[in-house]
Design an enzyme around this catalytic site. Sequence first.
Site, PDB file in Angstrom:
ATOM      1  N   PHE A   4       0.276   9.955  -7.568  1.00 43.98           N
ATOM      2  CA  PHE A   4       0.156   8.518  -7.301  1.00 43.98           C
ATOM      3  C   PHE A   4      -0.593   7.837  -8.442  1.00 43.98           C
ATOM      4  O   PHE A   4      -0.782   6.687  -8.445  1.00 43.98           O
ATOM      5  CB  PHE A   4      -0.556   8.277  -5.977  1.00 43.98           C
ATOM      6  CG  PHE A   4       0.046   9.070  -4.851  1.00 43.98           C
ATOM      7  CD1 PHE A   4       1.420   9.223  -4.752  1.00 43.98           C
ATOM      8  CD2 PHE A   4      -0.750   9.680  -3.917  1.00 43.98           C
ATOM      9  CE1 PHE A   4       1.977   9.965  -3.734  1.00 43.98           C
ATOM     10  CE2 PHE A   4      -0.193  10.416  -2.880  1.00 43.98           C
ATOM     11  CZ  PHE A   4       1.172  10.563  -2.796  1.00 43.98           C
ATOM     12  N   TRP A  21       2.373   1.619  -3.370  1.00 45.09           N
ATOM     13  CA  TRP A  21       1.361   2.089  -4.331  1.00 45.09           C
ATOM     14  C   TRP A  21       1.355   3.617  -4.385  1.00 45.09           C
ATOM     15  O   TRP A  21       1.158   4.222  -5.439  1.00 45.09           O
ATOM     16  CB  TRP A  21      -0.028   1.580  -3.904  1.00 45.09           C
ATOM     17  CG  TRP A  21      -1.148   2.090  -4.775  1.00 45.09           C
ATOM     18  CD1 TRP A  21      -1.599   1.524  -5.924  1.00 45.09           C
ATOM     19  CD2 TRP A  21      -1.950   3.250  -4.564  1.00 45.09           C
ATOM     20  NE1 TRP A  21      -2.635   2.269  -6.445  1.00 45.09           N
ATOM     21  CE2 TRP A  21      -2.868   3.344  -5.628  1.00 45.09           C
ATOM     22  CE3 TRP A  21      -1.977   4.242  -3.578  1.00 45.09           C
ATOM     23  CZ2 TRP A  21      -3.800   4.367  -5.732  1.00 45.09           C
ATOM     24  CZ3 TRP A  21      -2.908   5.269  -3.680  1.00 45.09           C
ATOM     25  CH2 TRP A  21      -3.814   5.310  -4.751  1.00 45.09           C
ATOM     26  N   HIS A  22       1.596   4.232  -3.218  1.00 44.04           N
ATOM     27  CA  HIS A  22       1.556   5.695  -3.174  1.00 44.04           C
ATOM     28  C   HIS A  22       2.710   6.343  -3.932  1.00 44.04           C
ATOM     29  O   HIS A  22       2.583   7.457  -4.425  1.00 44.04           O
ATOM     30  CB  HIS A  22       1.557   6.185  -1.726  1.00 44.04           C
ATOM     31  CG  HIS A  22       0.223   6.064  -1.077  1.00 44.04           C
ATOM     32  ND1 HIS A  22      -0.202   4.924  -0.453  1.00 44.04           N
ATOM     33  CD2 HIS A  22      -0.813   6.938  -0.985  1.00 44.04           C
ATOM     34  CE1 HIS A  22      -1.430   5.100   0.009  1.00 44.04           C
ATOM     35  NE2 HIS A  22      -1.828   6.307  -0.310  1.00 44.04           N
ATOM     36  N   GLY A  23       3.820   5.674  -3.980  1.00 42.24           N
ATOM     37  CA  GLY A  23       4.938   6.271  -4.697  1.00 42.24           C
ATOM     38  C   GLY A  23       6.125   5.334  -4.748  1.00 42.24           C
ATOM     39  O   GLY A  23       6.318   4.522  -3.843  1.00 42.24           O
ATOM     40  N   GLY A  71       0.837  -1.210   0.000  1.00 41.38           N
ATOM     41  CA  GLY A  71       0.000   0.000   0.000  1.00 41.38           C
ATOM     42  C   GLY A  71       0.870   1.257   0.000  1.00 41.38           C
ATOM     43  O   GLY A  71       0.580   2.241  -0.681  1.00 41.38           O
TER      44      GLY A  71
END
Lengths: 307, 463
Positions: free
Chosen positions: B463, B314-316, B311
């Site tokens: 993102f 996923w953001h960066g 997770g």
Amino acid sequence: MALTILNIICIFYYNIPIHNQCNDGATDYKWQPNRFYSRATEGFAVGKINNDGYTNMFDYDKNSNIDILLMGSSHMEAFNVAMDESTASRLNFYFNMNRVYNIGISSHTLLNCINNIDKAINKYNPKYIILETGTITFSNDDLQNLISNQYKKIPSNSNGIIGLLQKNQVLRLLYKQYRGFKSKKSEDLEDVNNDFNYSYEYEKNTLNQKLLQEVIKKVKKIISKNEIKLIIMYHPSTTLANDGSLILSSEHENIEGFKEICEQNDILFLDMSDKFREEYEKNYILPYGFNNTSVGTGHLNKYGHEM
Amino acid sequence: MSFASIDFIIFFIIVILGTYIIQKFFSKRVKEVFLLLASYFFYGYWDWRFCFLLLFVTISSYFTAKYKDKKGVYVIGIVVPLVVLGFFKYFNFFLGSISGIIGHDLGVLNIILPVGISFYTFQALSYVIDVKREKIETENNFIRLALYLSFFPQLVAGPIVRAADFLPQLKEDRKVTLDNFKYGIQLIAFGLFKKIVLADHLSVFVDDVFRVPVAFHWATILLAIVSYSIQIYFDFSGYSDIAIGCAKCLGYDFNSNFNLPYISQNVTEFWRRWHISLSTWLKEYLYIPLGGNRKGKVRQYINLFITMLLGGLWHGASWTFVFWGGLNALALCIDKMLPKKKEKNILEKVLSVLITFAFISFTWIFFRADNFSNAWAVIKGIFTFQVGIKQPFVWSFVAIMLLLIFTIGAVVKSHKNKYRQIEGYYPIVNLDTVLGLTIFFVVLGLIIGLAFTGEQPFVYFQF
């Protein structure tokens, strides 16, 4: 009804008078006289324009003696700090008399001020003049125009439909924001950019000594005739480096050349760089920026005026 | 095209008017084609080349879902969006990480990260998986599926809309109506206020401090961290509100993506209230398939870590995001270990909220910082009581005050309505009354008048 409510809010948030034509020519334009103003978009300040159309704590009386005349841009105009915190007010407090008079007004670069200096002397007859500037490098065209008396005046836009629309503060604020959205820049910094970016733009150019000599000589001729002492006060822009040190825009080669030309012509060149650096290194105080804007950029804050 | 731009306002007016006219004179199919073209125009406004990427993911999802029962096809349906996401978002990150490990520079590829790729690839994945799980029927109408994946309100920064929620709405005869418009436009205004007035002003201060943390006083750094917590909330929830509002104006409903996250009494509750569409996605398509809490405590903790680390990623594409995910996973595990007290008194509740907020704010340091040394400089500045520039940023206090007012309002409303838990709400006024219209136009005037006009894209666009 919504417009009325918004106008009431604007009285305290963004209430700026309009520029009127300056008939005496001391500046290109001046503010509507005797008008209350407030501005919270960059710093927060409320005050009243005096009877002469400038930001002074006292009214202009043509019979009174003015010892020091302050000329300059929106920095000197001090629309972002309390009236008693501006350079002019502080000098008046220091000398304990109302003999320092401020005709600093937005968008007036050093060249605009030089262009108006003889008319300002005619009107105010000061003993000293302090010219405030955030830049010391200019385009050759501008210098040439100044020498040949063809330097353009800044229009006041006080007439016609634009002048009329400017009187409604909500519309004015919305227009300011619209321009900001369009350019993706804060309009409050526009004046500063006019002054500072001017210097960035030409920073790479070497100082045109010859043209500048001519301009300064022209000024010298005017001030000598009137037995006035002229001080050019230069305040460089500041940036914080990644290591936390202060970078000043004065750190380029032009400053020494400019200083030299001033000295040759009996003009005192006051460079604020050392003072700015000292205050930052000792007290972590920056001359620009407010508690509602970015740190170290924008107009002179109360510390900047104090310095 | 950003929601907070003049270009978008013009675009949205044209889409609303166009949809209204089409639904009056043409069939539903024409409306779907129109909305699909509008969505691709919206996406192509950034870079038209990436429309083909979106189309490719759509075609892949369409056919793999259609032939899901054929051997290997389902796998392709899962792999294609993951490969697209992996290549565009993580290729250089992994190359850089490997370079660091082997001590040899492998170079980087000049890859532009397509806006919103993390969102539409996740939607594509959920569609294919849900079809395979027989939770939803295969969508045989290509236009409809393409519209689901590209629908402009949620295309670039979510919420991650589930096919099960949206495809049935497309099949219904949803219309642009005055009632929908009156509701939707207020959500848009609410979102814009959060984004361009509050979040963008806060970003000025936060950016200053995070750029040069060594220059600032420890109290100022602390204020900047709190400001960032509020900035990212207003920024992202503001975007979600605008997205939900835009969809509503067109007649479609999205679920809310935030529900007062900062009143959470523990990190588990925080993740139920923060970026709800992502956390439920991760739960449903990653955490539960990994085994969830069904295989004992140790496996549950491992599953939590895997879910939160991914997770974070996923953001960066940065280790700071992974670390941020790891911190949240750790907190979730600790929360699972702690015994649950049945009823807390008011003081305990307030204390729990403050502790959770402090922890979440601490984790945001890694989320915001450019790298670990930047994050460390921020943390060090606070704990060494660093001296430096003091900046009591006014907008931080305004934002804190407004957040408190709305939170207290939500608490009071929830108690009054006897909700099981505290629920967020939209301050909707009746636009049929003079008072309602006056309030709306005053708010609109304030949004434009107080907006930060500098360049400040939505945080979640990256993102």
